[in-house]
Design an enzyme around this catalytic site. Sequence first.
Site, short mmCIF file in Angstrom:
data_model
loop_
_atom_site.label_atom_id
_atom_site.label_comp_id
_atom_site.label_asym_id
_atom_site.label_seq_id
_atom_site.Cartn_x
_atom_site.Cartn_y
_atom_site.Cartn_z
CG ASN A 9 17.74 3.15 5.48
OD1 ASN A 9 16.14 3.67 5.04
ND2 ASN A 9 17.69 2.68 5.25
CD1 TRP A 10 14.97 9.32 7.22
CD2 TRP A 10 14.02 10.44 5.93
NE1 TRP A 10 15.98 10.72 6.86
CE2 TRP A 10 14.18 11.93 7.23
CE3 TRP A 10 12.64 10.61 4.91
CZ2 TRP A 10 14.71 13.69 6.79
CZ3 TRP A 10 12.85 12.20 5.42
CH2 TRP A 10 13.35 13.54 5.39
CE LYS A 11 16.20 0.88 8.53
NZ LYS A 11 16.01 -0.49 9.85
CG HIS A 98 18.55 -1.92 3.91
ND1 HIS A 98 17.95 -3.05 5.19
CD2 HIS A 98 19.28 -0.99 5.30
CE1 HIS A 98 18.06 -2.23 6.20
NE2 HIS A 98 18.70 -1.48 6.70
CD GLU A 100 14.89 -2.75 7.43
OE1 GLU A 100 14.66 -1.84 6.80
OE2 GLU A 100 15.32 -2.71 8.41
CD GLU A 170 22.72 -0.89 8.08
OE1 GLU A 170 22.52 0.57 8.63
OE2 GLU A 170 21.45 -1.58 7.41
N GLY A 176 16.91 -2.03 14.40
CA GLY A 176 15.77 -1.77 14.81
C GLY A 176 14.97 -2.82 16.08
CB SER A 216 20.26 -0.02 17.71
OG SER A 216 19.46 -0.96 17.41
N GLY A 237 18.67 4.32 11.30
CA GLY A 237 17.35 3.70 10.84
C GLY A 237 16.46 5.10 11.59
N GLY A 238 16.18 3.90 12.46
CA GLY A 238 14.73 4.38 13.91
C GLY A 238 15.32 6.28 14.33
#
Length: 254
Positions: A9-11, A98, A100, A170, A176, A216, A237-238
């Site tokens: 997930n590149w966000k 998600h 977010e 999640e 994150g 993470s 993610g990251g």
Amino acid sequence: MRSKIVAGNWKMNKTLEEATALTSEILKMVTDEVSSDAKVILCTPFPYLLPVKKQLDNQTRIATGAQNCSEHEAGAYTGEVSAPMLASMGIPYVILGHSERRQYFGEGGSLLAKKVDVVLKHGLTPIYCCGEPLDVRERNEHEALVKQQVEESLFHLDADTIKKIVIAYEPVWAIGTGKTASAQQAQDMHAVIRKHLADKYGQATADSISILYGGSVNAGNAKELFACADVDGGLVGGASLKAKEFVEIIKSIS
Ligand code: 13P
């Protein structure tokens, strides 16, 4: 057998140039170095879906996914992107719910149920996210909340249809933050989700649904997380923004 999946997930990250460079690197490394048949999905920002898809056109190992879509099929909804649009572009997956989106855009159960329906209607696979914030876990109410999140947006589906969904657990406190759920915490929640699905739809249906862990995930912890019986891969993610680390994560799945 349910599918093993590693989704990035590149966000809201990367320029177009960076996105195409990252895709090229991932594609080359996956082609050269990955032997498992785990599905790999790149969930890019909307504007990069087509260029990234074009880069991936001559292979089947890596697919594309969107990070959200509208609950409406068309109309005067400035700035929104619809499921029929994604379908017409040949995008097979879309992340829905998600944390977010829940936290910053006020998305909740009934809206997400509508999004799930419209996405399925147009033949895309939803990756439906659930997970508890820290205060909920501290009150020991995480199982109840996650069961409710699954119920309110998915339990209106029939058994044949829910098999088409991918679920991602999640925990919000792990997203994150560099703080991962332990393998035991992940396994426990995944087992709770699968049992909840089994109670409603039967064990065979529950056993056919892939449940991914997100929060993470990195090259150092992926192997242990993916080894858990009910963890069928990850939503990353990251660490999905760095080709080498993302491919190490993909290699951690067996
Ligand atoms: P991180 O891997 O950066 O914690 O993000 C997880 C996530 O939100 C994936 O959807």
